[in-house]
Design a protein around this motif. Structure first.
Motif, PDB file in Angstrom:
ATOM      1  N   GLN A  98     -14.228  38.636 -36.258  1.00  0.00           N
ATOM      2  CA  GLN A  98     -14.973  39.799 -35.788  1.00  0.00           C
ATOM      3  C   GLN A  98     -16.445  39.724 -36.190  1.00  0.00           C
ATOM      4  O   GLN A  98     -17.327  40.100 -35.414  1.00  0.00           O
ATOM      5  CB  GLN A  98     -14.332  41.071 -36.333  1.00  0.00           C
ATOM      6  N   LEU A  99     -16.726  39.231 -37.408  1.00  0.00           N
ATOM      7  CA  LEU A  99     -18.110  39.092 -37.845  1.00  0.00           C
ATOM      8  C   LEU A  99     -18.855  38.069 -36.997  1.00  0.00           C
ATOM      9  O   LEU A  99     -20.024  38.267 -36.649  1.00  0.00           O
ATOM     10  CB  LEU A  99     -18.151  38.685 -39.322  1.00  0.00           C
ATOM     11  N   PHE A 100     -18.181  36.977 -36.652  1.00  0.00           N
ATOM     12  CA  PHE A 100     -18.826  35.959 -35.820  1.00  0.00           C
ATOM     13  C   PHE A 100     -19.167  36.523 -34.446  1.00  0.00           C
ATOM     14  O   PHE A 100     -20.256  36.288 -33.917  1.00  0.00           O
ATOM     15  CB  PHE A 100     -17.905  34.745 -35.680  1.00  0.00           C
ATOM     16  N   LYS A 101     -18.244  37.282 -33.873  1.00  0.00           N
ATOM     17  CA  LYS A 101     -18.515  37.885 -32.570  1.00  0.00           C
ATOM     18  C   LYS A 101     -19.644  38.901 -32.666  1.00  0.00           C
ATOM     19  O   LYS A 101     -20.448  39.050 -31.743  1.00  0.00           O
ATOM     20  CB  LYS A 101     -17.252  38.552 -32.032  1.00  0.00           C
ATOM     21  N   LEU A 102     -19.724  39.596 -33.805  1.00  0.00           N
ATOM     22  CA  LEU A 102     -20.780  40.586 -33.988  1.00  0.00           C
ATOM     23  C   LEU A 102     -22.143  39.917 -34.095  1.00  0.00           C
ATOM     24  O   LEU A 102     -23.123  40.365 -33.490  1.00  0.00           O
ATOM     25  CB  LEU A 102     -20.494  41.418 -35.237  1.00  0.00           C
ATOM     26  N   TYR A 103     -22.221  38.824 -34.862  1.00  0.00           N
ATOM     27  CA  TYR A 103     -23.494  38.136 -35.054  1.00  0.00           C
ATOM     28  C   TYR A 103     -23.969  37.432 -33.785  1.00  0.00           C
ATOM     29  O   TYR A 103     -25.166  37.288 -33.556  1.00  0.00           O
ATOM     30  CB  TYR A 103     -23.384  37.126 -36.192  1.00  0.00           C
ATOM     31  N   THR A 104     -23.031  36.968 -32.979  1.00  0.00           N
ATOM     32  CA  THR A 104     -23.412  36.263 -31.748  1.00  0.00           C
ATOM     33  C   THR A 104     -23.437  37.188 -30.535  1.00  0.00           C
ATOM     34  O   THR A 104     -23.671  36.717 -29.421  1.00  0.00           O
ATOM     35  CB  THR A 104     -22.430  35.109 -31.476  1.00  0.00           C
ATOM     36  N   ASN A 105     -23.183  38.482 -30.768  1.00  0.00           N
ATOM     37  CA  ASN A 105     -23.157  39.470 -29.679  1.00  0.00           C
ATOM     38  C   ASN A 105     -22.169  39.096 -28.579  1.00  0.00           C
ATOM     39  O   ASN A 105     -22.376  39.409 -27.406  1.00  0.00           O
ATOM     40  CB  ASN A 105     -24.558  39.635 -29.075  1.00  0.00           C
ATOM     41  N   GLY A 106     -21.103  38.397 -28.980  1.00  0.00           N
ATOM     42  CA  GLY A 106     -20.070  38.026 -28.020  1.00  0.00           C
ATOM     43  C   GLY A 106     -20.479  36.942 -27.049  1.00  0.00           C
ATOM     44  O   GLY A 106     -19.781  36.691 -26.063  1.00  0.00           O
ATOM     45  N   MET A 107     -21.629  36.267 -27.317  1.00  0.00           N
ATOM     46  CA  MET A 107     -22.099  35.234 -26.393  1.00  0.00           C
ATOM     47  C   MET A 107     -21.233  33.986 -26.459  1.00  0.00           C
ATOM     48  O   MET A 107     -21.048  33.292 -25.463  1.00  0.00           O
ATOM     49  CB  MET A 107     -23.556  34.887 -26.707  1.00  0.00           C
ATOM     50  N   LEU A 108     -20.718  33.674 -27.656  1.00  0.00           N
ATOM     51  CA  LEU A 108     -19.851  32.511 -27.811  1.00  0.00           C
ATOM     52  C   LEU A 108     -18.408  32.983 -27.846  1.00  0.00           C
ATOM     53  O   LEU A 108     -18.002  33.699 -28.757  1.00  0.00           O
ATOM     54  CB  LEU A 108     -20.197  31.750 -29.096  1.00  0.00           C
ATOM     55  N   GLN A 109     -17.654  32.595 -26.863  1.00  0.00           N
ATOM     56  CA  GLN A 109     -16.259  33.000 -26.766  1.00  0.00           C
ATOM     57  C   GLN A 109     -15.377  31.948 -27.437  1.00  0.00           C
ATOM     58  O   GLN A 109     -15.106  30.895 -26.875  1.00  0.00           O
ATOM     59  CB  GLN A 109     -15.849  33.177 -25.294  1.00  0.00           C
ATOM     60  N   THR A 110     -14.987  32.216 -28.654  1.00  0.00           N
ATOM     61  CA  THR A 110     -14.097  31.316 -29.378  1.00  0.00           C
ATOM     62  C   THR A 110     -13.225  32.138 -30.307  1.00  0.00           C
ATOM     63  O   THR A 110     -13.652  33.174 -30.820  1.00  0.00           O
ATOM     64  CB  THR A 110     -14.890  30.271 -30.193  1.00  0.00           C
ATOM     65  N   ASP A 111     -12.009  31.686 -30.498  1.00  0.00           N
ATOM     66  CA  ASP A 111     -11.089  32.416 -31.367  1.00  0.00           C
ATOM     67  C   ASP A 111     -10.819  31.684 -32.670  1.00  0.00           C
ATOM     68  O   ASP A 111     -10.038  32.143 -33.494  1.00  0.00           O
ATOM     69  CB  ASP A 111      -9.764  32.677 -30.645  1.00  0.00           C
ATOM     70  N   PHE A 112     -11.490  30.530 -32.870  1.00  0.00           N
ATOM     71  CA  PHE A 112     -11.317  29.739 -34.090  1.00  0.00           C
ATOM     72  C   PHE A 112      -9.849  29.397 -34.334  1.00  0.00           C
ATOM     73  O   PHE A 112      -9.420  29.239 -35.468  1.00  0.00           O
ATOM     74  CB  PHE A 112     -11.864  30.488 -35.317  1.00  0.00           C
ATOM     75  N   GLY A 113      -9.089  29.286 -33.264  1.00  0.00           N
ATOM     76  CA  GLY A 113      -7.669  29.015 -33.446  1.00  0.00           C
ATOM     77  C   GLY A 113      -6.916  30.195 -34.024  1.00  0.00           C
ATOM     78  O   GLY A 113      -5.846  30.021 -34.604  1.00  0.00           O
ATOM     79  N   PHE A 114      -7.474  31.400 -33.889  1.00  0.00           N
ATOM     80  CA  PHE A 114      -6.856  32.602 -34.450  1.00  0.00           C
ATOM     81  C   PHE A 114      -6.133  33.357 -33.351  1.00  0.00           C
ATOM     82  O   PHE A 114      -6.726  33.733 -32.342  1.00  0.00           O
ATOM     83  CB  PHE A 114      -7.923  33.492 -35.091  1.00  0.00           C
ATOM     84  N   ASN A 115      -4.844  33.565 -33.557  1.00  0.00           N
ATOM     85  CA  ASN A 115      -4.026  34.299 -32.604  1.00  0.00           C
ATOM     86  C   ASN A 115      -3.213  35.327 -33.380  1.00  0.00           C
ATOM     87  O   ASN A 115      -2.436  34.972 -34.269  1.00  0.00           O
ATOM     88  CB  ASN A 115      -3.104  33.342 -31.842  1.00  0.00           C
ATOM     89  N   VAL A 116      -3.422  36.593 -33.063  1.00  0.00           N
ATOM     90  CA  VAL A 116      -2.801  37.669 -33.838  1.00  0.00           C
ATOM     91  C   VAL A 116      -1.278  37.570 -33.794  1.00  0.00           C
ATOM     92  O   VAL A 116      -0.603  37.664 -34.826  1.00  0.00           O
ATOM     93  CB  VAL A 116      -3.264  39.042 -33.313  1.00  0.00           C
ATOM     94  N   ARG A 117      -0.732  37.372 -32.608  1.00  0.00           N
ATOM     95  CA  ARG A 117       0.725  37.310 -32.482  1.00  0.00           C
ATOM     96  C   ARG A 117       1.299  36.124 -33.243  1.00  0.00           C
ATOM     97  O   ARG A 117       2.340  36.235 -33.900  1.00  0.00           O
ATOM     98  CB  ARG A 117       1.114  37.239 -31.009  1.00  0.00           C
ATOM     99  N   ALA A 118       0.618  34.990 -33.152  1.00  0.00           N
ATOM    100  CA  ALA A 118       1.095  33.803 -33.864  1.00  0.00           C
ATOM    101  C   ALA A 118       1.016  34.009 -35.373  1.00  0.00           C
ATOM    102  O   ALA A 118       1.920  33.603 -36.115  1.00  0.00           O
ATOM    103  CB  ALA A 118       0.285  32.579 -33.448  1.00  0.00           C
ATOM    104  N   GLU A 119      -0.063  34.641 -35.837  1.00  0.00           N
ATOM    105  CA  GLU A 119      -0.208  34.914 -37.271  1.00  0.00           C
ATOM    106  C   GLU A 119       0.939  35.795 -37.762  1.00  0.00           C
ATOM    107  O   GLU A 119       1.563  35.508 -38.786  1.00  0.00           O
ATOM    108  CB  GLU A 119      -1.546  35.608 -37.535  1.00  0.00           C
TER     109      GLU A 119
END
Length: 215
Positions: A98-119
């Motif tokens: 969430q911090l990465f998306k905040l700092y980049t204003n959502g310009m870079l679409q990446t999930d860093f391999g993070f998936n809520v359901r999988a976690e």
């Protein structure tokens, strides 16, 4: 006091396990260098990591030579501490995303391999295996888990590395205590219930606004 010693001991175990797994993970990354990892691969490795940690933790908790708490109490508190540990890891990864998306204003679409359901699935699976070991403790004794347990205990007994990991275990104990105190304070102050009520009120307001727009 016995419970604090037990939490401290698990903190040391978690720290040493993380160190050993980190070395294994570096080796895996070196073998797969130059290839982008898929999300499925990331969570397969995470599932293996969590299951091994659960296995080793169960062996430590099931060790009847530990003074203080009885085996049942150790298993109960061990499962609670594991849950808090896994949830803490989950929250840290989600906050970083969430911090990465905040700092980049959502310009870079990446999930860093993070998936809520999988976690969540990996966490639930790991805790389910811990409960399964409770009913079938002989399943927890396998060559891999016994090697991890032996390695952890050997590193814990070394003068320098043992001291370093005991310091980490002390901060782990403090972290657990802070989380418990914060949870108790939230319950006593009623903030947890206020947050739920505010969320429900916002949802009700949204439904009302939608109704007005339709008319």
């Amino acid at each position: 006091m016995e419970l604090l010693n037990f939490i401290f001991r698990l903190g040391v175990v978690f720290a040493i396990f993380g160190f050993i797994w980190g070395l294994i993970h570096v080796g895996i990354r070196l073998l797969t260098i130059g290839r982008q990892r898929q999300t499925a691969e990331i969570y397969i490795l995470k599932a293996v990591q969590y299951l091994l940690l659960v296995n080793v933790t169960f062996l430590i908790c099931y060790d009847q030579n530990i003074k203080g708490l009885d085996v049942t109490s150790q298993l109960v508190f061990g499962s609670i501490i594991l849950l808090m540990y896994f949830v803490g890891k989950f929250q840290n990864r989600r906050n970083k995303q969430q911090l990465f998306k905040l700092y980049t204003n959502g310009m870079l679409q990446t999930d860093f391999g993070f998936n809520v359901r999988a976690e969540i699935a990996v966490i639930v699976l790991s805790l389910a295996v811990f409960v399964l070991f409770w009913f079938y403790p002989q399943w927890a004794e396998n060559p891999v888990s016994l090697w991890f347990q032996s390695s952890i205990l050997n590193i814990e007994d070394t003068p320098i590395f043992g001291f370093i990991f005991k310091v980490i275990g002390f901060f782990f104990l403090l972290n657990i205590l802070v989380k418990v105190i914060n949870s108790i304070m939230m319950l006593l102050s009623g903030r947890a219930f206020q947050n739920n009520q505010q969320t429900n009120n916002r949802q009700d307001d949204n439904h009302f606004d939608d109704f007005e727009e339709i008319n």
